[in-house]
Motif scaffolding. Sequence first.
Motif, mmCIF file in Angstrom:
data_model
loop_
_atom_site.group_PDB
_atom_site.id
_atom_site.type_symbol
_atom_site.label_atom_id
_atom_site.label_comp_id
_atom_site.label_asym_id
_atom_site.label_seq_id
_atom_site.Cartn_x
_atom_site.Cartn_y
_atom_site.Cartn_z
ATOM 1 N N ASN A 164 1.166 -0.780 -0.185
ATOM 2 C CA ASN A 164 -0.447 0.027 0.505
ATOM 3 C C ASN A 164 1.000 1.062 0.616
ATOM 4 O OD1 ASN A 164 -2.311 2.277 -0.028
ATOM 5 N ND2 ASN A 164 -2.237 1.696 2.696
ATOM 6 N N PRO A 165 1.310 2.027 -1.293
ATOM 7 C CA PRO A 165 1.966 3.228 -1.318
ATOM 8 C C PRO A 165 0.773 4.336 -1.326
ATOM 9 C CG PRO A 165 1.419 2.323 -3.878
ATOM 10 C CD PRO A 165 0.976 1.375 -2.954
ATOM 11 N N MET A 166 1.647 5.203 -0.517
ATOM 12 C CA MET A 166 1.112 6.550 0.037
ATOM 13 C C MET A 166 1.626 7.717 -0.071
ATOM 14 S SD MET A 166 -2.034 4.738 2.922
ATOM 15 C CE MET A 166 -0.251 4.860 3.972
ATOM 16 N N ARG A 167 1.037 9.100 -0.519
ATOM 17 C CA ARG A 167 1.458 10.333 -0.469
ATOM 18 C C ARG A 167 1.355 10.913 0.914
ATOM 19 N NH1 ARG A 167 3.976 11.818 -5.533
ATOM 20 N NH2 ARG A 167 5.500 10.869 -4.724
ATOM 21 N N PHE A 168 1.810 11.909 1.543
ATOM 22 C CA PHE A 168 1.917 12.368 1.627
ATOM 23 C C PHE A 168 0.925 13.928 1.735
ATOM 24 C CE2 PHE A 168 4.580 9.884 4.751
ATOM 25 C CZ PHE A 168 3.684 10.200 5.732
ATOM 26 N N THR A 169 0.484 14.674 2.325
ATOM 27 C CA THR A 169 -0.118 16.139 1.604
ATOM 28 C C THR A 169 1.093 16.697 1.276
ATOM 29 O OG1 THR A 169 -2.364 15.619 3.104
ATOM 30 C CG2 THR A 169 -1.640 18.062 2.201
ATOM 31 N N ALA A 170 1.879 17.322 0.747
ATOM 32 C CA ALA A 170 2.338 18.246 0.377
ATOM 33 C C ALA A 170 2.103 19.680 1.292
ATOM 34 C CB ALA A 170 2.452 18.644 -1.196
ATOM 35 N N ASP A 171 3.930 20.071 0.981
ATOM 36 C CA ASP A 171 3.485 21.093 1.974
ATOM 37 C C ASP A 171 3.724 22.428 1.558
ATOM 38 O OD1 ASP A 171 5.858 22.010 1.032
ATOM 39 O OD2 ASP A 171 6.845 21.274 2.626
ATOM 40 N N GLY A 172 2.694 23.924 1.702
ATOM 41 C CA GLY A 172 2.935 25.053 1.219
ATOM 42 C C GLY A 172 3.386 25.177 0.659
ATOM 43 N N ALA A 173 4.795 24.902 1.270
ATOM 44 C CA ALA A 173 6.492 25.594 0.157
ATOM 45 C C ALA A 173 7.157 25.508 -0.276
ATOM 46 C CB ALA A 173 7.771 25.315 1.399
ATOM 47 N N GLY A 174 5.610 24.142 -1.463
ATOM 48 C CA GLY A 174 6.033 23.791 -2.728
ATOM 49 C C GLY A 174 6.913 22.639 -2.713
ATOM 50 N N ALA A 175 7.706 21.754 -1.256
ATOM 51 C CA ALA A 175 8.195 20.657 -1.511
ATOM 52 C C ALA A 175 7.472 19.485 -1.079
ATOM 53 C CB ALA A 175 8.588 20.499 -0.147
ATOM 54 N N ALA A 176 8.055 18.492 -2.495
ATOM 55 C CA ALA A 176 7.458 17.428 -3.216
ATOM 56 C C ALA A 176 7.217 16.204 -1.700
ATOM 57 C CB ALA A 176 8.453 16.419 -3.505
ATOM 58 N N ALA A 177 5.782 15.785 -1.629
ATOM 59 C CA ALA A 177 5.062 15.550 -0.968
ATOM 60 C C ALA A 177 5.926 13.961 -0.707
ATOM 61 C CB ALA A 177 3.942 14.895 -0.948
ATOM 62 N N PRO A 178 6.115 13.534 0.630
ATOM 63 C CA PRO A 178 6.960 11.909 0.365
ATOM 64 C C PRO A 178 6.508 10.691 0.534
ATOM 65 C CG PRO A 178 6.969 12.927 3.098
ATOM 66 C CD PRO A 178 6.285 14.388 2.059
ATOM 67 N N ASP A 179 6.760 9.942 0.034
ATOM 68 C CA ASP A 179 5.742 8.283 0.247
ATOM 69 C C ASP A 179 5.898 7.739 1.756
ATOM 70 O OD1 ASP A 179 4.551 9.039 -2.219
ATOM 71 O OD2 ASP A 179 7.094 8.157 -2.937
ATOM 72 N N PHE A 180 4.855 7.003 2.364
ATOM 73 C CA PHE A 180 4.625 6.050 2.827
ATOM 74 C C PHE A 180 4.472 4.611 2.375
ATOM 75 C CE2 PHE A 180 1.943 3.938 5.953
ATOM 76 C CZ PHE A 180 3.205 3.813 6.929
ATOM 77 N N VAL A 181 4.932 3.688 2.754
ATOM 78 C CA VAL A 181 4.879 2.363 1.637
ATOM 79 C C VAL A 181 4.280 1.751 3.094
ATOM 80 C CG1 VAL A 181 5.070 0.722 0.353
ATOM 81 C CG2 VAL A 181 6.008 2.654 -0.338
ATOM 82 N N CYS A 182 3.606 0.273 3.260
ATOM 83 C CA CYS A 182 3.357 -0.465 3.893
ATOM 84 C C CYS A 182 2.749 -2.229 3.366
ATOM 85 C CB CYS A 182 2.203 0.015 5.114
ATOM 86 S SG CYS A 182 0.348 0.385 4.580
ATOM 87 N N GLY A 183 3.566 -2.475 3.684
ATOM 88 C CA GLY A 183 2.324 -4.635 3.535
ATOM 89 C C GLY A 183 2.375 -5.364 4.614
ATOM 90 N N GLY A 184 1.824 -6.070 3.889
ATOM 91 C CA GLY A 184 1.177 -7.056 5.447
ATOM 92 C C GLY A 184 0.274 -7.933 4.421
ATOM 93 N N ARG A 185 -0.419 -8.382 4.899
ATOM 94 C CA ARG A 185 -1.335 -9.764 5.078
ATOM 95 C C ARG A 185 -2.604 -9.420 5.527
ATOM 96 N NH1 ARG A 185 1.352 -15.331 5.003
ATOM 97 N NH2 ARG A 185 1.087 -14.227 3.391
ATOM 98 N N TYR A 186 -4.230 -9.801 4.986
ATOM 99 C CA TYR A 186 -5.457 -9.429 4.655
ATOM 100 C C TYR A 186 -6.128 -10.352 4.938
ATOM 101 C CZ TYR A 186 -5.851 -4.575 3.546
ATOM 102 O OH TYR A 186 -5.707 -2.834 3.001
ATOM 103 N N ALA A 187 -6.700 -11.093 6.044
ATOM 104 C CA ALA A 187 -7.770 -11.544 6.268
ATOM 105 C C ALA A 187 -9.231 -11.843 6.188
ATOM 106 C CB ALA A 187 -7.788 -12.786 7.720
#
Length: 161
Positions: free
Chosen positions: A104-127
Amino acid sequence: MTQRVQLATVMDRLAVDEVVTDYAAAVDDGDWEAYQRLFTPDGRADYRSAGGVEGSAREIAAWLAENLRLFPMRQHLIVNRRVRFETLDQDTGDTARVRADYVNPMRFTADGAGAAAPDFVCGGRYAFGLLRTYDGWRLTEVVVQEKWRRLPEPDAARVTD
């Protein structure tokens, strides 16, 4: 197994797979009404292993809506689906269990200064637990077992000696 039973099993597998796919799309799109419609009235979800909560579909939808606002871009990838049909009240095939891995890759909200938003990625298993209802297959439970996560790297430009 007769051809009729084989065909019914294939149709059930496709229907169950569609519910799992619809689950991912509802979360990624932030469609919390669609998320709740995927569950039986007493359906529950457990996100505690990922730092979340456990509760009814309505409670979880509200929690997800609040917490996923940090991530305007989300993209669930649910893979390696293992579907097993079970017996309920002597009728074979009225329940199903799905075990599936996710990234599950997700991107954080960009800051107001125009900096690129970083990514957060997690993984696992669903039941997933599912029940055949008059309205089709519905989720009775979703349990998330997060196995790993990758947090954004610290911004090298902000590091000082």
